[in-house]
Scaffold this motif. Structure first.
Motif, PDB file in Angstrom:
ATOM      1  N   THR A 249     -65.454 -27.356   8.861  1.00  0.00           N
ATOM      2  CA  THR A 249     -64.558 -28.399   8.358  1.00  0.00           C
ATOM      3  C   THR A 249     -65.046 -29.789   8.736  1.00  0.00           C
ATOM      4  O   THR A 249     -64.983 -30.725   7.937  1.00  0.00           O
ATOM      5  CB  THR A 249     -63.128 -28.178   8.904  1.00  0.00           C
ATOM      6  N   ARG A 250     -65.543 -29.920   9.946  1.00  0.00           N
ATOM      7  CA  ARG A 250     -66.019 -31.222  10.421  1.00  0.00           C
ATOM      8  C   ARG A 250     -67.474 -31.485  10.040  1.00  0.00           C
ATOM      9  O   ARG A 250     -68.015 -32.541  10.364  1.00  0.00           O
ATOM     10  CB  ARG A 250     -65.893 -31.299  11.929  1.00  0.00           C
ATOM     11  N   ALA A 251     -68.126 -30.508   9.392  1.00  0.00           N
ATOM     12  CA  ALA A 251     -69.553 -30.607   9.074  1.00  0.00           C
ATOM     13  C   ALA A 251     -70.330 -30.973  10.330  1.00  0.00           C
ATOM     14  O   ALA A 251     -71.223 -31.821  10.318  1.00  0.00           O
ATOM     15  CB  ALA A 251     -69.807 -31.597   7.951  1.00  0.00           C
ATOM     16  N   ALA A 252     -69.955 -30.301  11.431  1.00  0.00           N
ATOM     17  CA  ALA A 252     -70.583 -30.568  12.726  1.00  0.00           C
ATOM     18  C   ALA A 252     -72.000 -30.002  12.730  1.00  0.00           C
ATOM     19  O   ALA A 252     -72.211 -28.843  12.387  1.00  0.00           O
ATOM     20  CB  ALA A 252     -69.760 -29.941  13.847  1.00  0.00           C
ATOM     21  N   PRO A 253     -72.963 -30.812  13.107  1.00  0.00           N
ATOM     22  CA  PRO A 253     -74.339 -30.320  13.155  1.00  0.00           C
ATOM     23  C   PRO A 253     -74.545 -29.351  14.311  1.00  0.00           C
ATOM     24  O   PRO A 253     -73.935 -29.495  15.372  1.00  0.00           O
ATOM     25  CB  PRO A 253     -75.163 -31.592  13.349  1.00  0.00           C
ATOM     26  N   VAL A 254     -75.389 -28.364  14.085  1.00  0.00           N
ATOM     27  CA  VAL A 254     -75.711 -27.380  15.119  1.00  0.00           C
ATOM     28  C   VAL A 254     -77.227 -27.228  15.213  1.00  0.00           C
ATOM     29  O   VAL A 254     -77.943 -27.420  14.235  1.00  0.00           O
ATOM     30  CB  VAL A 254     -75.067 -26.003  14.840  1.00  0.00           C
TER      31      VAL A 254
ATOM     32  N   ASP B  16     -78.263 -19.543  15.437  1.00  0.00           N
ATOM     33  CA  ASP B  16     -78.653 -18.151  15.670  1.00  0.00           C
ATOM     34  C   ASP B  16     -77.605 -17.424  16.517  1.00  0.00           C
ATOM     35  O   ASP B  16     -77.263 -16.276  16.243  1.00  0.00           O
ATOM     36  CB  ASP B  16     -80.017 -18.071  16.355  1.00  0.00           C
ATOM     37  N   GLU B  17     -77.111 -18.119  17.552  1.00  0.00           N
ATOM     38  CA  GLU B  17     -76.126 -17.502  18.436  1.00  0.00           C
ATOM     39  C   GLU B  17     -74.804 -17.243  17.705  1.00  0.00           C
ATOM     40  O   GLU B  17     -74.231 -16.154  17.805  1.00  0.00           O
ATOM     41  CB  GLU B  17     -75.881 -18.381  19.653  1.00  0.00           C
TER      42      GLU B  17
ATOM     43  N   LEU C 220     -73.956 -24.838   7.937  1.00  0.00           N
ATOM     44  CA  LEU C 220     -73.728 -25.979   8.832  1.00  0.00           C
ATOM     45  C   LEU C 220     -74.962 -26.875   8.848  1.00  0.00           C
ATOM     46  O   LEU C 220     -76.086 -26.381   8.801  1.00  0.00           O
ATOM     47  CB  LEU C 220     -73.406 -25.495  10.244  1.00  0.00           C
ATOM     48  N   PRO C 221     -74.754 -28.198   8.931  1.00  0.00           N
ATOM     49  CA  PRO C 221     -75.915 -29.097   8.931  1.00  0.00           C
ATOM     50  C   PRO C 221     -76.736 -28.960  10.216  1.00  0.00           C
ATOM     51  O   PRO C 221     -76.186 -28.667  11.281  1.00  0.00           O
ATOM     52  CB  PRO C 221     -75.279 -30.490   8.844  1.00  0.00           C
ATOM     53  N   PRO C 222     -78.051 -29.151  10.113  1.00  0.00           N
ATOM     54  CA  PRO C 222     -78.898 -29.046  11.304  1.00  0.00           C
ATOM     55  C   PRO C 222     -78.729 -30.252  12.223  1.00  0.00           C
ATOM     56  O   PRO C 222     -78.424 -31.355  11.777  1.00  0.00           O
ATOM     57  CB  PRO C 222     -80.318 -28.991  10.738  1.00  0.00           C
ATOM     58  N   ARG C 223     -78.946 -30.005  13.477  1.00  0.00           N
ATOM     59  CA  ARG C 223     -78.841 -31.076  14.484  1.00  0.00           C
ATOM     60  C   ARG C 223     -80.237 -31.465  14.916  1.00  0.00           C
ATOM     61  O   ARG C 223     -81.114 -30.704  15.085  1.00  0.00           O
ATOM     62  CB  ARG C 223     -78.026 -30.574  15.670  1.00  0.00           C
TER      63      ARG C 223
END
Length: 113
Positions: free
Chosen positions: A78-83, A89-90, A110-113
């Protein structure tokens, strides 16, 4: 009624596809999964609000792992939080271990961090 029976026995997923069999977790895998789920919310404290993290932590501590994973992934999505790649993977591994295909698919978006 038939759909309820089919869902209960785990045969229906999405468009009438058979659900892949997930082998039961060993005692060691069960412990590792529990440890991961206990520490997982704190990994996202810089990206998610405290009330959300408390709910995820409470669900995990109560043994409602599926609910905890669903809440965590939904909040990140929902927040498009980058990971990071490791976090992705986890999260995917946890969702897969719990036989939760929808959260696993959302993790991949999810967007990449």
């Amino acid at each position: 009624m038939l759909m309820q029976v089919i869902r209960v026995v785990g045969l229906a997923v999405g468009d009438w596809q058979l659900q892949p069999a997930v082998p039961p977790l060993s005692s060691r895998e069960h412990r590792e999964l529990a440890q991961t789920l206990r520490r997982l919310p704190s990994c996202y404290r810089d990206r998610l609000p405290q009330p959300t993290l408390r709910r995820v932590t409470r669900e995990a501590a109560s043994g409602r792992w599926e609910k905890a994973v669903e809440l965590l992934v939904a909040a990140l999505h929902t927040r498009a939080a980058p990971v990071t790649a490791a976090e992705r993977d986890e999260l995917r591994a946890v969702a897969t271990a719990l036989a939760m295909p929808a959260p696993a698919e959302r993790v991949d978006r999810l967007p990449p961090r």
